[in-house]
Design a protein around this motif. Structure first.
Motif, PDB file in Angstrom:
ATOM      1  N   TYR A 172       1.867   6.606   2.073  1.00 44.36           N
ATOM      2  CA  TYR A 172       0.483   6.856   1.637  1.00 44.36           C
ATOM      3  C   TYR A 172      -0.334   7.597   2.692  1.00 44.36           C
ATOM      4  CZ  TYR A 172       1.633   3.534  -2.063  1.00 44.36           C
ATOM      5  OH  TYR A 172       2.204   2.904  -3.126  1.00 44.36           O
TER       6      TYR A 172
ATOM      7  N   GLU B  51      -4.033   5.687   2.758  1.00 46.11           N
ATOM      8  CA  GLU B  51      -4.975   5.218   1.741  1.00 46.11           C
ATOM      9  C   GLU B  51      -4.183   4.891   0.477  1.00 46.11           C
ATOM     10  OE1 GLU B  51      -8.655   6.156   2.185  1.00 46.11           O
ATOM     11  OE2 GLU B  51      -9.239   5.080   0.351  1.00 46.11           O
TER      12      GLU B  51
ATOM     13  N   ASP C 179      -4.429   4.113  -3.292  1.00 43.71           N
ATOM     14  CA  ASP C 179      -5.411   4.278  -4.353  1.00 43.71           C
ATOM     15  C   ASP C 179      -4.973   3.457  -5.570  1.00 43.71           C
ATOM     16  OD1 ASP C 179      -7.292   5.200  -6.043  1.00 43.71           O
ATOM     17  OD2 ASP C 179      -6.884   7.333  -5.725  1.00 43.71           O
TER      18      ASP C 179
ATOM     19  N   SER D 209      -9.613   1.453  -3.615  1.00 47.49           N
ATOM     20  CA  SER D 209      -8.503   1.835  -2.736  1.00 47.49           C
ATOM     21  C   SER D 209      -8.566   1.034  -1.453  1.00 47.49           C
ATOM     22  CB  SER D 209      -8.557   3.329  -2.421  1.00 47.49           C
ATOM     23  OG  SER D 209      -9.709   3.610  -1.661  1.00 47.49           O
TER      24      SER D 209
END
Ligand code: 5GP
Ligand code: MN
Length: 372
Positions: free
Chosen positions: A180, A231, A233, A254
């Motif tokens: 991510y 991050e 989401d 998130s």
């Protein structure tokens, strides 16, 4: 609020305190804290001899030095494991330095902060030790049972609510989190991670399961000795070729992941974030830490209903046990300040490992009716 985050402490509290901004409201230490009160404590730690040293903590324990800011600590793999076990439901390691326990959650100035102890070992996760094996007297092999994440910790974490936590902490990274962020750059910095990444073996699966379930605003980790941001989401759910928004307004869209390095030259071992509290909680106007209300009940339910070490593991695939536990939760704890009840119990001179009584854990058990 200004929150400083350190990845791993490795006994270097003085350096960390000297480098955080003067107006820091809270310091978070993501493990490998090494709370050695005396030389004896070092016997219950798995640290290669060349790195084994007392570090700075003992001065904070005796009162020789004072933490300049409230400090919240999660446990990693290089720890004073005997001391952490004494405080397994969380407690003050020293004045203003609070350890979250094997799974813990507290309020500070309107922020809800939680964490989970440990790193992952597949064999020990699927063959969890009996609770009595995690207690002293320790041998070199039994002491490691303390810091390997256990199914009951997963159960406790899965009973925490979704989209309520501001910060959650695990020493080891949530397994798969590397995908991510900027993975290419991570592999260039740490090429030896590549085989583990390819085999889905980097990090702690328990932490990823908890991240996906708890969905905090921030998730902080250490252990890998590298800065990394990512991050996750939750808002976009891919449905055939469409992006479907599948969220309530109240839900956290998130989770921002921040991994920080360990102290050392040219290492970025403190990260600073700014965040504002969103919860109306009595801790907002208080300088104390407060218990997260449902946590004691979660400890009680998991302790009383999961007696055999494999109970959770055998039921985890269908989640049936968790559903049962969740439906038993009343979530009715009252808001309480965590008592400022630190007292040193271990002698600074002890040079053999000893078991000490824990007045804080005794008080916690008495307050919440916990036997184990
Ligand atoms: P510790 O300080 O806890 O002994 O170990 C951390 C070291 O092990 C760091 O250098 C970190 O990069 C490495 N490390 C931690 N977890 C993993 C992993 O899952 N795979 C690999 N390849 N290295 C790891
Ligand atoms: Mn570590």
């Amino acid at each position: 609020m200004k929150i400083a985050i350190n990845g791993c402490c490795h006994g270097e509290l003085n350096t960390i305190y000297s480098l955080i901004p003067f107006d820091t409201d809270l310091l978070i230490i993501c493990g490998d804290f090494q709370a050695f009160r005396n030389k004896g404590d070092m016997e219950a730690a798995l640290i290669p001899n060349k790195y084994k040293r007392m570090g700075d903590f003992h001065d904070y324990y005796t009162g020789e030095r004072e933490a300049p800011v409230v400090t919240i600590v999660v446990g990693g793999n290089h720890e004073s494991l005997s001391y952490l076990q004494e405080l397994r439901y969380g407690g003050w390691l020293a004045p203003s330095i609070y350890y979250l326990g094997e799974v813990g959650a507290v309020w500070y100035k309107g922020l809800l902060i939680g964490g989970v102890l440990g790193i992952f070992n597949w064999h020990l996760f699927s063959h969890p030790p009996a609770a009595s094996d995690e207690l002293p007297p320790y041998t070199a092999s039994s002491v490691r049972l303390v810091y390997h994440t256990k199914p009951r910790q997963l159960a406790k974490g899965m009973l925490l609510p979704r989209s309520q936590f501001d910060i959650f902490i695990s020493h080891d990274w949530p397994n798969g989190i590397e995908h991510y962020g900027n993975l290419g750059q991570l592999i260039r910095t740490k090429p030896y991670f590549e085989p583990d990444i390819a085999n889905l073996r980097l990090g702690l699966p328990v932490a990823m399961a908890l991240l996906q379930h708890i969905r905090p605003r921030y998730w902080c980790s250490g252990h890998m000795h590298v800065m990394y941001e990512a991050e996750v989401d939750f808002a976009a759910k891919v449905n055939a070729n469409e992006i479907e928004l599948d969220m309530d307004d109240e839900e956290i869209p998130s989770t921002r992941f921040i991994a920080v390095d360990k102290p050392g030259r040219k290492r970025k071992f403190v990260s600073v974030i700014e965040m504002q509290p969103v919860h109306a909680h009595p801790s907002l106007n208080s300088d104390s830490l407060w218990y997260y209300e449902p946590m004691a009940e979660i400890n009680l339910i998991v302790n009383s209903q999961i007696t055999a070490p494999t109970d959770v593991f055998e039921n985890i695939s269908g989640w049936s046990l968790l559903e049962k536990l969740r439906s038993n939760l009343k979530n009715q704890g009252v808001a309480r300040v965590i008592p400022d009840n630190f007292t040193p119990v271990a002698s600074a001179e002890a040079d053999t490992l000893a078991t000490y009584p824990s007045p804080q854990t005794d008080a916690y058990r008495k307050l919440f009716g916990i036997i184990a």
